[in-house]
Design a protein around this motif. Sequence first.
Motif, PDB file in Angstrom:
ATOM      1  N   ALA A 169       9.625  -5.619  -5.174  1.00 17.13           N
ATOM      2  CA  ALA A 169       9.936  -6.033  -6.795  1.00 17.13           C
ATOM      3  C   ALA A 169      10.105  -4.684  -7.403  1.00 17.13           C
ATOM      4  O   ALA A 169      11.170  -4.818  -8.311  1.00 17.13           O
ATOM      5  N   TYR A 170       9.508  -3.547  -7.253  1.00 21.21           N
ATOM      6  CA  TYR A 170       9.797  -2.440  -8.047  1.00 21.21           C
ATOM      7  C   TYR A 170      10.997  -1.811  -7.593  1.00 21.21           C
ATOM      8  O   TYR A 170      11.680  -1.382  -8.261  1.00 21.21           O
ATOM      9  N   ALA A 171      11.288  -1.794  -6.270  1.00 23.41           N
ATOM     10  CA  ALA A 171      12.317  -0.841  -5.672  1.00 23.41           C
ATOM     11  C   ALA A 171      13.711  -1.886  -6.109  1.00 23.41           C
ATOM     12  O   ALA A 171      14.758  -0.999  -6.556  1.00 23.41           O
ATOM     13  N   SER A 172      13.670  -2.957  -6.218  1.00 23.66           N
ATOM     14  CA  SER A 172      14.746  -3.813  -6.463  1.00 23.66           C
ATOM     15  C   SER A 172      15.046  -3.717  -7.834  1.00 23.66           C
ATOM     16  O   SER A 172      16.129  -3.817  -8.393  1.00 23.66           O
ATOM     17  N   ARG A 173      14.273  -3.255  -8.959  1.00 21.60           N
ATOM     18  CA  ARG A 173      14.395  -3.034 -10.461  1.00 21.60           C
ATOM     19  C   ARG A 173      14.468  -1.474 -10.659  1.00 21.60           C
ATOM     20  O   ARG A 173      14.773  -1.323 -11.633  1.00 21.60           O
ATOM     21  N   ILE A 177       6.771   2.856  -8.279  1.00 22.09           N
ATOM     22  CA  ILE A 177       5.487   2.107  -7.986  1.00 22.09           C
ATOM     23  C   ILE A 177       4.514   3.181  -7.614  1.00 22.09           C
ATOM     24  O   ILE A 177       4.731   4.043  -6.873  1.00 22.09           O
ATOM     25  N   ARG A 178       3.377   2.972  -8.345  1.00 25.08           N
ATOM     26  CA  ARG A 178       2.219   3.888  -7.811  1.00 25.08           C
ATOM     27  C   ARG A 178       1.555   3.067  -6.902  1.00 25.08           C
ATOM     28  O   ARG A 178       0.900   1.812  -6.954  1.00 25.08           O
ATOM     29  N   MET A 179       1.099   3.840  -5.610  1.00 20.64           N
ATOM     30  CA  MET A 179       0.570   3.136  -4.663  1.00 20.64           C
ATOM     31  C   MET A 179      -0.398   4.249  -4.087  1.00 20.64           C
ATOM     32  O   MET A 179      -0.206   5.328  -4.022  1.00 20.64           O
ATOM     33  N   PRO A 180      -1.315   3.838  -3.142  1.00 25.73           N
ATOM     34  CA  PRO A 180      -2.437   4.563  -2.299  1.00 25.73           C
ATOM     35  C   PRO A 180      -1.622   5.108  -1.206  1.00 25.73           C
ATOM     36  O   PRO A 180      -0.548   4.786  -0.609  1.00 25.73           O
ATOM     37  N   ARG A 181      -2.140   6.258  -0.623  1.00 23.52           N
ATOM     38  CA  ARG A 181      -1.661   6.986   0.573  1.00 23.52           C
ATOM     39  C   ARG A 181      -1.918   5.753   1.661  1.00 23.52           C
ATOM     40  O   ARG A 181      -2.764   5.090   1.677  1.00 23.52           O
ATOM     41  N   PRO A 287       3.765  -9.610  -7.051  1.00 24.19           N
ATOM     42  CA  PRO A 287       3.878  -9.532  -8.755  1.00 24.19           C
ATOM     43  C   PRO A 287       3.988  -7.801  -9.087  1.00 24.19           C
ATOM     44  O   PRO A 287       3.605  -7.068  -8.338  1.00 24.19           O
ATOM     45  N   MET A 288       4.171  -7.822 -10.215  1.00 20.57           N
ATOM     46  CA  MET A 288       4.590  -6.769 -10.945  1.00 20.57           C
ATOM     47  C   MET A 288       3.333  -6.238 -11.911  1.00 20.57           C
ATOM     48  O   MET A 288       3.405  -6.481 -12.930  1.00 20.57           O
ATOM     49  N   ASP A 289       2.240  -5.976 -11.026  1.00 25.06           N
ATOM     50  CA  ASP A 289       1.336  -5.883 -11.918  1.00 25.06           C
ATOM     51  C   ASP A 289       0.423  -4.492 -11.701  1.00 25.06           C
ATOM     52  O   ASP A 289      -0.748  -4.439 -11.758  1.00 25.06           O
ATOM     53  N   LEU A 290       0.994  -3.391 -11.389  1.00 28.20           N
ATOM     54  CA  LEU A 290       0.568  -2.184 -11.146  1.00 28.20           C
ATOM     55  C   LEU A 290       0.596  -1.367 -12.371  1.00 28.20           C
ATOM     56  O   LEU A 290       1.663  -1.426 -12.899  1.00 28.20           O
ATOM     57  N   SER A 291      -0.040  -0.351 -12.492  1.00 27.73           N
ATOM     58  CA  SER A 291      -0.104   0.356 -13.619  1.00 27.73           C
ATOM     59  C   SER A 291       0.697   1.734 -13.441  1.00 27.73           C
ATOM     60  O   SER A 291       0.708   2.006 -12.179  1.00 27.73           O
TER      61      SER A 291
END
Length: 291
Positions: A169-173, A177-181, A287-291
Amino acid sequence: MKTAAVIGARSMLGSQLVERLKARGIATVTVGRSEMDDIPFDLRDERAAVPQAISADVVFHCAASFAGDNDEGFRQNFAANAASAFTVAELVRDLRAKTLVYAGSASSDRTLDPGNFTSYGLTKGLAEQVFDWALQRQNVRFCSLRFSQLFDTQGRCCDHQAWFGRVIAYASRGQDIRMPRSDGVRNFIHVRDAADLMIRAAESDASGVLDVVHPQSLTVEEIAGIAYKVFGAGGKAVIVPEKPPFRPIHFPDGAQAFEQLGLQPAIDMYDGIRMIRDAGTAKAFGPMDLS
């Protein structure tokens, strides 16, 4: 194999399996909860009513319950995944089939994710034991393919692979994207490859439980890197140290299964994400639900 019955024919894997069977000219009998299925059947039913005129050479079992690990979730998983194995064995007998190919799960391996053994994995593994016992008595060959993590092109995998859905979702838009290691890798098999491997299991003499794990294992950051490269829309993965890391998962080696089946997965992660891009289905991921 001239005729195949597919239990869970409208699931993500089951629908792909039906499509791949039909492409090979194999007549397909659909089994499931839809009114449109040839044989109405719910895994919690005591018996499936099989018309005398319907038979199958092979039965493919793709249906399952993915409930959680609370008391109600365990009851649901036990009823649909484990206890239903007796009813499915009767269905195989009533269809006069000689082979059952089961879509098992790597989650049934207790060493896969120590400390996080789920009721889903437990009950899928119990089903394998029931099938092994019951189908031997019926002189039916049984083969379970324990798949790692399945993904698809249409976004149906997001129900069970939330982080994969978010990455797409994030890459296509083109958004960060904020994500853990990652403290370990993940392993994905495209649903088309999974369907082809099940068909090969039916056509071969494979039996027992096979670990079907893609030769390519990647961290979630590496998957995100591929996704951003494929879509080329901008953005990047940002590792956020305060988020709990992706824990290590110990996937078994799938080489023996592929050797026994005589077939390797044809789709790697780059190919799979490119298929999503080219199909124009990225909006189905999230979903697009990451801050």
